[in-house]
Design a protein around this motif. Structure first.
Motif, PDB file in Angstrom:
ATOM      1  N   MET A   1       8.421  -4.599   2.832  1.00  0.00           N
ATOM      2  CA  MET A   1       7.000  -4.921   2.891  1.00  0.00           C
ATOM      3  C   MET A   1       6.307  -4.511   1.609  1.00  0.00           C
ATOM      4  SD  MET A   1       5.507  -1.920   5.304  1.00  0.00           S
ATOM      5  CE  MET A   1       6.783  -2.025   6.505  1.00  0.00           C
ATOM      6  N   GLY A   2       5.118  -5.012   1.450  1.00  0.00           N
ATOM      7  CA  GLY A   2       4.338  -4.693   0.269  1.00  0.00           C
ATOM      8  C   GLY A   2       3.636  -3.352   0.402  1.00  0.00           C
ATOM      9  N   GLN A   3       3.051  -2.891  -0.694  1.00  0.00           N
ATOM     10  CA  GLN A   3       2.394  -1.589  -0.733  1.00  0.00           C
ATOM     11  C   GLN A   3       1.186  -1.526   0.189  1.00  0.00           C
ATOM     12  OE1 GLN A   3       3.691   0.924  -2.515  1.00  0.00           O
ATOM     13  NE2 GLN A   3       2.178   2.310  -1.669  1.00  0.00           N
ATOM     14  N   ASP A   4       0.381  -2.594   0.253  1.00  0.00           N
ATOM     15  CA  ASP A   4      -0.805  -2.596   1.108  1.00  0.00           C
ATOM     16  C   ASP A   4      -0.434  -2.431   2.576  1.00  0.00           C
ATOM     17  OD1 ASP A   4      -2.497  -2.861  -1.044  1.00  0.00           O
ATOM     18  OD2 ASP A   4      -2.622  -5.043  -0.877  1.00  0.00           O
ATOM     19  N   ARG A   5       0.554  -3.173   3.004  1.00  0.00           N
ATOM     20  CA  ARG A   5       0.970  -3.091   4.402  1.00  0.00           C
ATOM     21  C   ARG A   5       1.545  -1.701   4.697  1.00  0.00           C
ATOM     22  NH1 ARG A   5       5.573  -6.347   7.666  1.00  0.00           N
ATOM     23  NH2 ARG A   5       4.919  -5.697   9.717  1.00  0.00           N
ATOM     24  N   LEU A   6       2.307  -1.161   3.774  1.00  0.00           N
ATOM     25  CA  LEU A   6       2.881   0.164   3.949  1.00  0.00           C
ATOM     26  C   LEU A   6       1.782   1.224   4.056  1.00  0.00           C
ATOM     27  CD1 LEU A   6       5.448   1.887   4.063  1.00  0.00           C
ATOM     28  CD2 LEU A   6       5.305   2.069   1.583  1.00  0.00           C
ATOM     29  N   ASN A   7       0.771   1.137   3.200  1.00  0.00           N
ATOM     30  CA  ASN A   7      -0.351   2.076   3.265  1.00  0.00           C
ATOM     31  C   ASN A   7      -1.093   1.976   4.587  1.00  0.00           C
ATOM     32  OD1 ASN A   7       0.173   3.077   0.736  1.00  0.00           O
ATOM     33  ND2 ASN A   7      -1.328   1.770  -0.284  1.00  0.00           N
ATOM     34  N   THR A   8      -1.315   0.754   5.033  1.00  0.00           N
ATOM     35  CA  THR A   8      -2.020   0.541   6.295  1.00  0.00           C
ATOM     36  C   THR A   8      -1.221   1.084   7.467  1.00  0.00           C
ATOM     37  OG1 THR A   8      -3.030  -1.443   5.358  1.00  0.00           O
ATOM     38  CG2 THR A   8      -3.117  -1.206   7.737  1.00  0.00           C
ATOM     39  N   LEU A   9       0.072   0.826   7.491  1.00  0.00           N
ATOM     40  CA  LEU A   9       0.909   1.356   8.567  1.00  0.00           C
ATOM     41  C   LEU A   9       0.965   2.883   8.545  1.00  0.00           C
ATOM     42  CD1 LEU A   9       3.901  -1.145   8.679  1.00  0.00           C
ATOM     43  CD2 LEU A   9       2.186  -0.770  10.448  1.00  0.00           C
ATOM     44  N   ALA A  10       1.015   3.459   7.366  1.00  0.00           N
ATOM     45  CA  ALA A  10       1.013   4.917   7.260  1.00  0.00           C
ATOM     46  C   ALA A  10      -0.287   5.482   7.807  1.00  0.00           C
ATOM     47  CB  ALA A  10       1.222   5.347   5.813  1.00  0.00           C
ATOM     48  N   PHE A  11      -1.403   4.865   7.445  1.00  0.00           N
ATOM     49  CA  PHE A  11      -2.701   5.316   7.937  1.00  0.00           C
ATOM     50  C   PHE A  11      -2.772   5.201   9.463  1.00  0.00           C
ATOM     51  CE2 PHE A  11      -7.145   4.497   9.039  1.00  0.00           C
ATOM     52  CZ  PHE A  11      -7.707   5.672   8.567  1.00  0.00           C
ATOM     53  N   LEU A  12      -2.322   4.077  10.014  1.00  0.00           N
ATOM     54  CA  LEU A  12      -2.330   3.893  11.466  1.00  0.00           C
ATOM     55  C   LEU A  12      -1.431   4.910  12.161  1.00  0.00           C
ATOM     56  CD1 LEU A  12      -2.250  -0.002  11.734  1.00  0.00           C
ATOM     57  CD2 LEU A  12      -4.153   1.501  12.291  1.00  0.00           C
ATOM     58  N   SER A  13      -0.321   5.235  11.548  1.00  0.00           N
ATOM     59  CA  SER A  13       0.592   6.205  12.132  1.00  0.00           C
ATOM     60  C   SER A  13       0.005   7.613  12.104  1.00  0.00           C
ATOM     61  CB  SER A  13       1.924   6.170  11.383  1.00  0.00           C
ATOM     62  OG  SER A  13       2.821   7.090  11.934  1.00  0.00           O
ATOM     63  N   ILE A  14      -0.654   7.959  11.022  1.00  0.00           N
ATOM     64  CA  ILE A  14      -1.261   9.286  10.907  1.00  0.00           C
ATOM     65  C   ILE A  14      -2.412   9.433  11.890  1.00  0.00           C
ATOM     66  CG2 ILE A  14      -2.596  10.778   9.367  1.00  0.00           C
ATOM     67  CD1 ILE A  14      -0.898   9.524   7.076  1.00  0.00           C
ATOM     68  N   GLU A  15      -3.224   8.404  12.009  1.00  0.00           N
ATOM     69  CA  GLU A  15      -4.392   8.436  12.892  1.00  0.00           C
ATOM     70  C   GLU A  15      -4.077   7.801  14.251  1.00  0.00           C
ATOM     71  OE1 GLU A  15      -7.034  10.089  12.183  1.00  0.00           O
ATOM     72  OE2 GLU A  15      -6.425  10.538  10.120  1.00  0.00           O
ATOM     73  N   ARG A  16      -2.901   8.054  14.751  1.00  0.00           N
ATOM     74  CA  ARG A  16      -2.417   7.442  15.987  1.00  0.00           C
ATOM     75  C   ARG A  16      -3.376   7.685  17.165  1.00  0.00           C
ATOM     76  NH1 ARG A  16       0.077   9.664  20.067  1.00  0.00           N
ATOM     77  NH2 ARG A  16       0.466  11.550  18.897  1.00  0.00           N
ATOM     78  N   GLU A  17      -3.907   8.892  17.286  1.00  0.00           N
ATOM     79  CA  GLU A  17      -4.789   9.203  18.414  1.00  0.00           C
ATOM     80  C   GLU A  17      -6.036   8.323  18.410  1.00  0.00           C
ATOM     81  OE1 GLU A  17      -5.054  13.090  17.168  1.00  0.00           O
ATOM     82  OE2 GLU A  17      -3.207  13.733  18.154  1.00  0.00           O
ATOM     83  N   GLU A  18      -6.597   8.079  17.234  1.00  0.00           N
ATOM     84  CA  GLU A  18      -7.774   7.217  17.135  1.00  0.00           C
ATOM     85  C   GLU A  18      -7.414   5.759  17.419  1.00  0.00           C
ATOM     86  OE1 GLU A  18     -11.016   8.022  16.594  1.00  0.00           O
ATOM     87  OE2 GLU A  18     -10.361  10.100  16.779  1.00  0.00           O
ATOM     88  N   VAL A  19      -6.255   5.331  16.951  1.00  0.00           N
ATOM     89  CA  VAL A  19      -5.823   3.949  17.131  1.00  0.00           C
ATOM     90  C   VAL A  19      -5.610   3.644  18.603  1.00  0.00           C
ATOM     91  CG1 VAL A  19      -3.950   2.323  16.643  1.00  0.00           C
ATOM     92  CG2 VAL A  19      -4.829   3.772  14.828  1.00  0.00           C
TER      93      VAL A  19
END
Length: 175
Positions: A135-153
């Protein structure tokens, strides 16, 4: 594990004396000369390390002044650094105990920033292992952010998000 332990020990060596607010602000004769000397050494160490942000001598003097202020106020009970910073903010403007305010803010934020950084890289490593480099860098950054903020998601209703997106991107013309 050793790196984390070393970082926590380093943080404790710098700011550990500020964690025990009740001991710092202890009133009366029970706070002896030796305790004050040790506190001054700790303040000077913090001031030396963060020399561009605060002065260790000023920090020590402000702790003594804050101790005197709180000794005269029986209506205030302060037991944590968070309560102390709230008291300082409510008591006056930014000119009231500026070094003490900065030291407490540094102490409260450094530990969080270290932990969040490590958590980010840990999550990124898990995502990369799972998805590899497909995957590209943008998608990787977004997935990392979603994973870190899992409780909010988990609180997000994705049906509403999809409906809002569909209505905003709708290309149909209403007749």
């Amino acid at each position: 594990m050793k790196q984390r332990s070393t970082r926590l020990e380093d943080l404790d060596n710098k700011f550990g004396f500020l964690l025990d607010v009740e001991q710092i602000l202890k009133k009366g004769k029970s706070s002896g000369l030796l305790d004050n000397e040790r506190m001054k050494e700790n303040c000077l160490r913090v001031g030396e390390f963060y020399s561009s942000d605060l002065d260790g001598n000023e920090l020590y003097e402000e702790i003594l002044d804050c101790r005197l202020l709180l000794a005269s106020r029986t209506d205030v009970q302060i037991s944590t650094p968070e309560k102390l910073i709230q008291f300082i903010i409510q008591y006056g403007n930014e000119n009231v105990f500026p070094s003490l305010r900065i030291a407490i803010k540094l102490m409260l934020t450094v530990a969080i920033s270290i932990a969040s950084c490590e958590r980010s890289f840990s999550k990124l490593k898990l995502i990369m292992a799972y998805l590899r480099a497909s995957m590209g860098q943008d998608r990787l950054n977004t997935l990392a952010f979603l994973s870190i903020e899992r409780e909010e998601v988990e609180l997000i209703n994705f049906d509403d998000v999809i409906d809002n997106f569909a209505s905003a991107k709708s290309r149909r013309v209403q007749i």
